[in-house]
Enzyme design. Structure first.
Site, PDB file in Angstrom:
ATOM      1  N   ASP A  78     -42.271 -64.791   6.827  1.00  0.00           N
ATOM      2  CA  ASP A  78     -43.092 -66.138   6.677  1.00  0.00           C
ATOM      3  C   ASP A  78     -44.271 -65.953   5.906  1.00  0.00           C
ATOM      4  O   ASP A  78     -44.974 -65.365   6.393  1.00  0.00           O
ATOM      5  CB  ASP A  78     -43.609 -66.644   8.154  1.00  0.00           C
ATOM      6  CG  ASP A  78     -44.004 -68.051   7.761  1.00  0.00           C
ATOM      7  OD1 ASP A  78     -44.811 -68.127   7.051  1.00  0.00           O
ATOM      8  OD2 ASP A  78     -43.619 -69.018   8.599  1.00  0.00           O
ATOM      9  N   HIS A  79     -43.919 -66.195   4.561  1.00  0.00           N
ATOM     10  CA  HIS A  79     -44.896 -65.808   3.623  1.00  0.00           C
ATOM     11  C   HIS A  79     -46.418 -66.132   3.988  1.00  0.00           C
ATOM     12  O   HIS A  79     -47.344 -65.417   3.548  1.00  0.00           O
ATOM     13  CB  HIS A  79     -44.654 -65.925   2.209  1.00  0.00           C
ATOM     14  CG  HIS A  79     -44.779 -67.231   1.572  1.00  0.00           C
ATOM     15  ND1 HIS A  79     -44.007 -68.329   2.108  1.00  0.00           N
ATOM     16  CD2 HIS A  79     -45.864 -68.045   0.875  1.00  0.00           C
ATOM     17  CE1 HIS A  79     -44.427 -69.350   1.501  1.00  0.00           C
ATOM     18  NE2 HIS A  79     -45.526 -69.312   0.886  1.00  0.00           N
TER      19      HIS A  79
ATOM     20  N   HIS B  59     -44.350 -72.191   8.600  1.00  0.00           N
ATOM     21  CA  HIS B  59     -45.677 -71.890   8.434  1.00  0.00           C
ATOM     22  C   HIS B  59     -46.700 -72.608   9.251  1.00  0.00           C
ATOM     23  O   HIS B  59     -47.623 -71.993   9.678  1.00  0.00           O
ATOM     24  CB  HIS B  59     -46.025 -72.581   6.842  1.00  0.00           C
ATOM     25  CG  HIS B  59     -44.836 -72.007   5.980  1.00  0.00           C
ATOM     26  ND1 HIS B  59     -44.458 -70.734   6.022  1.00  0.00           N
ATOM     27  CD2 HIS B  59     -44.419 -72.622   4.912  1.00  0.00           C
ATOM     28  CE1 HIS B  59     -43.399 -70.426   5.174  1.00  0.00           C
ATOM     29  NE2 HIS B  59     -43.506 -71.473   4.328  1.00  0.00           N
TER      30      HIS B  59
HETATM   31  O1  LIG Z   1     -41.874 -71.793   1.964  1.00  0.00           O
HETATM   32  C1  LIG Z   1     -42.273 -72.710   1.276  1.00  0.00           C
HETATM   33  O2  LIG Z   1     -43.577 -72.725   0.777  1.00  0.00           O
HETATM   34  C2  LIG Z   1     -43.962 -73.308  -0.434  1.00  0.00           C
HETATM   35  C3  LIG Z   1     -45.562 -73.448  -0.357  1.00  0.00           C
HETATM   36  O3  LIG Z   1     -46.340 -72.071  -0.439  1.00  0.00           O
HETATM   37  P1  LIG Z   1     -47.343 -71.617  -1.006  1.00  0.00           P
HETATM   38  O4  LIG Z   1     -47.689 -70.526  -0.687  1.00  0.00           O
HETATM   39  O5  LIG Z   1     -47.358 -71.966  -2.248  1.00  0.00           O
HETATM   40  O6  LIG Z   1     -48.242 -72.518  -0.282  1.00  0.00           O
HETATM   41  C4  LIG Z   1     -43.395 -74.640  -0.638  1.00  0.00           C
HETATM   42  O7  LIG Z   1     -43.581 -75.251  -1.978  1.00  0.00           O
HETATM   43  C5  LIG Z   1     -41.785 -74.436  -0.374  1.00  0.00           C
HETATM   44  O8  LIG Z   1     -41.522 -75.751  -0.538  1.00  0.00           O
HETATM   45  C6  LIG Z   1     -41.759 -73.950   0.971  1.00  0.00           C
HETATM   46  O9  LIG Z   1     -39.995 -73.738   0.854  1.00  0.00           O
END
Ligand SMILES: O=C1O[C@H](COP(=O)(O)O)[C@@H](O)[C@H](O)[C@H]1O
Ligand SMILES: NC(=O)C1=CN([C@@H]2O[C@H](COP(=O)(O)OP(=O)(O)OC[C@H]3O[C@@H](n4cnc5c(N)ncnc54)[C@H](OP(=O)(O)O)[C@@H]3O)[C@@H](O)[C@H]2O)C=CC1
Length: 502
Positions: free
Chosen positions: A178-179, A241
């Site tokens: 989960d980045h 997230h």
């Molecule tokens: O996992 C995801 O995250 C992105 C948003 O990530 P961020 O690090 O730019 O806040 C989101 O745009 C995408 O739809 C989703 O799959």
């Protein structure tokens, strides 16, 4: 001094977007810092018939923005090998194993293998099973599986997927990405809470009135309309997230900061989130979809006109809701969350809103029964830092009390040097540290929470609320807090309205 790690990375989906945009640049940053060096190798696999040379050119392009020297490019890319491979063809795994063994010898990798599944989730189970059945797991060293989101599309499919990968890998070998857990300020939540008695001692329902979490994006669905239209904001952002951030804010203090202790507390927190019935979902969750809009001179098309989106789609591009956590600590404290695409601006932040003082002793001069609340804000992106709003005396005669903000932001230099989320997560995986990855029990608890929301919405047939592109979501999101006598702390629309841009 940075310690060198030894491993072979086998990247399934090596020609794909994620590999090029995130994985190769992150590996390069680790290489530059010495976290990987002489003893690493990468096998990129996908169906395309690429040569090693072409693969290395692609990797070179992907790291261009990091301004590598020619020497760095040569020494880094020389560790990259390409193997054309259709993951559904059992026989082709034999060739993959042969190359893996050769590279293990050549780079003295001590049998350490990281399998990165940067492919569509429908392939995850097949790959994991083939890795086991075709003996790609190494007998010495470690075997670790990094798996991308989405992990299933509901609890049932997530469980099926988990059962199939668990047939090949044990839980401590599985690293579910989960980045958001790799983001500096998300990791900082624990430091702020458990490193500061002034916060941890107040971190409960006696002192906190409500918590607000906003994950706002200014972008639309871009090139991912096909995927997004089947997913929607609830599954794309809330199930993973947002619930991870809620868990970090709500969990009990761990006895020690270790992956095992943190996971235990996060699981307990997630399992304490109230699972609503359908009526409660309708009361506590709202959704929306962006229509066309503008910000200043820039015009934006509505969701229905985006590429690869069904023009009659009722997929939500925005979600706002209220979670309740049934523990002594959080009794009666709402955790308001919202996320959406094409919102006013990109911004991820958490507002912890404290209860006001029991009485306002300055009421004669402030002409109000209550003082403004103290608010701790954690800025996650694009700026990183925190602020604390306190009440102070306005300079001058009389006794006017006004909020003042103590503000701390990371400097641009710190931001520049701070490792990217994928870089940190890859390094954690190399070290076997699972703190910032999600355990199956967390995934399961999160799906159970969102499944009922999804099912309730799927039964509704009417049109879903809309909001003009580049605003902060539908009216229903504001009403949600208003009916509790509250409002969103972060209201960027106000700023844009003052500048006459909205
Ligand atoms: O996992 C995801 O995250 C992105 C948003 O990530 P961020 O690090 O730019 O806040 C989101 O745009 C995408 O739809 C989703 O799959
Ligand atoms: N891109 C992003 O920003 C993010 C992606 N993710 C997740 O990461 C994963 C990958 O996404 P992304 O890189 O965008 O996807 P892409 O569609 O860009 O890449 C898919 C990859 O899979 C390969 N592939 C497809 N079918 C096969 C097959 N039968 N055998 C072998 N290889 C195959 C493709 O190559 P070829 O056609 O040559 O076979 C390609 O390399 C997904 O799970 C996604 O949800 C998560 C967060 C962000």
């Amino acid at each position: 001094m940075t310690q060198e790690n030894k491993a072979l990375f086998i990247i399934f989906g090596g020609t794909g977007d994620l590999a090029k945009r995130k994985l190769y640049p992150s590996l390069f940053r680790l290489f530059r810092k010495g976290a990987i060096g002489k003893h690493f190798a990468v096998i990129g696999t996908a169906r395309r018939e690429w040569t090693n040379d072409h693969f290395r050119e692609v990797v070179t392009e992907s790291i261009e923005e990091l301004n590598p020297t020619p020497k760095e490019i040569d020494s880094f890319t020389s560790h990259f090998y390409y193997q054309a491979h259709n993951v559904t063809n059992t026989e082709e795994y034999v060739t993959l194993e042969k190359l893996a063994s050769e590279l293990n010898e050549e780079y003295q990798l001590e049998g350490n293998r990281i399998f990165y599944l940067a492919m569509a989730p429908s392939f995850f189970g097949t790959i994991a099973q083939h890795i086991k059945s075709e003996h790609i797991l190494s007998d010495d060293g470690f075997n670790r599986l990094i798996i991308e989101k989405p992990f299933g599309t509901d609890y049932k499919t997530a469980k099926e997927l988990n059962d199939s990968i668990s047939a090949a890998f044990t839980e401590d070998q599985i690293f579910r990405i989960d980045h958001y857990l790799g983001k500096e300020m998300v990791q900082n939540i624990s430091a702020i809470r458990f490193g500061n008695n002034i916060f941890e001692s107040l971190w409960n329902h006696h002192y906190i009135d409500n918590v607000q979490i906003t994950l706002a994006e200014s972008l639309g669905v871009e090139e991912r309309g096909g995927y997004y239209d089947k997913s929607g904001a609830l599954k794309d952002m809330v199930q993973n997230h947002i619930l991870q951030v809620v868990a970090l804010l709500a969990m009990e203090p761990p006895t020690i900061f270790s992956d095992r202790a943190i996971r235990t507390e996060k699981i307990n927190a997630l399992e304490s989130i109230r699972i609503y019935n359908e009526e409660e979902v309708k009361e506590n969750f709202v959704r929306g979809q962006y229509s066309s809009g503008h910000l200043g001179k820039n015009n934006f098309v509505g969701y229905h006109d985006e590429k690869d989106v069904d023009p009659s789609s009722s997929t939500e591009t925005f979600v706002a809701g209220k979670f309740m956590i049934d523990t002594f600590r959080w009794s009666g404290v709402p955790f308001y969350i919202r996320t959406g695409k094409r919102l006013t601006e990109k911004g991820t932040r958490i507002n912890i809103v404290f209860k006001p003082t029991p009485i306002n002793v300055f009421r004669a001069s402030t002409q109000s029964e209550e003082l403004p609340e103290n608010i701790l804000t954690i800025y996650i992106q694009p700026t990183e830092g925190f602020s604390l709003t306190l009440n102070g005396k306005e300079v001058g005669p009389g006794f006017a009390v006004d909020p003042v903000k103590l503000n701390y932001r990371h400097s641009s230099e710190t931001l520049e040097n701070s490792p990217e989320a994928y870089e940190k997560l890859l390094l954690d995986c190399l070290k076997g540290d699972a703190t910032n990855f999600t355990h199956w029990d967390e995934v399961a608890a999160s799906w159970k929470i969102v499944d009922i929301i999804r099912q309730t919405w799927d039964k509704e047939t009417g049109a879903i609320p809309t909001y003009p592109a580049r605003t902060m979501g539908p009216k229903e999101s504001f009403d949600l807090l208003e009916k509790d006598g509250r409002s969103w702390v972060w209201e960027p629309d106000q700023w844009y309205r003052e500048k006459e841009l909205l």
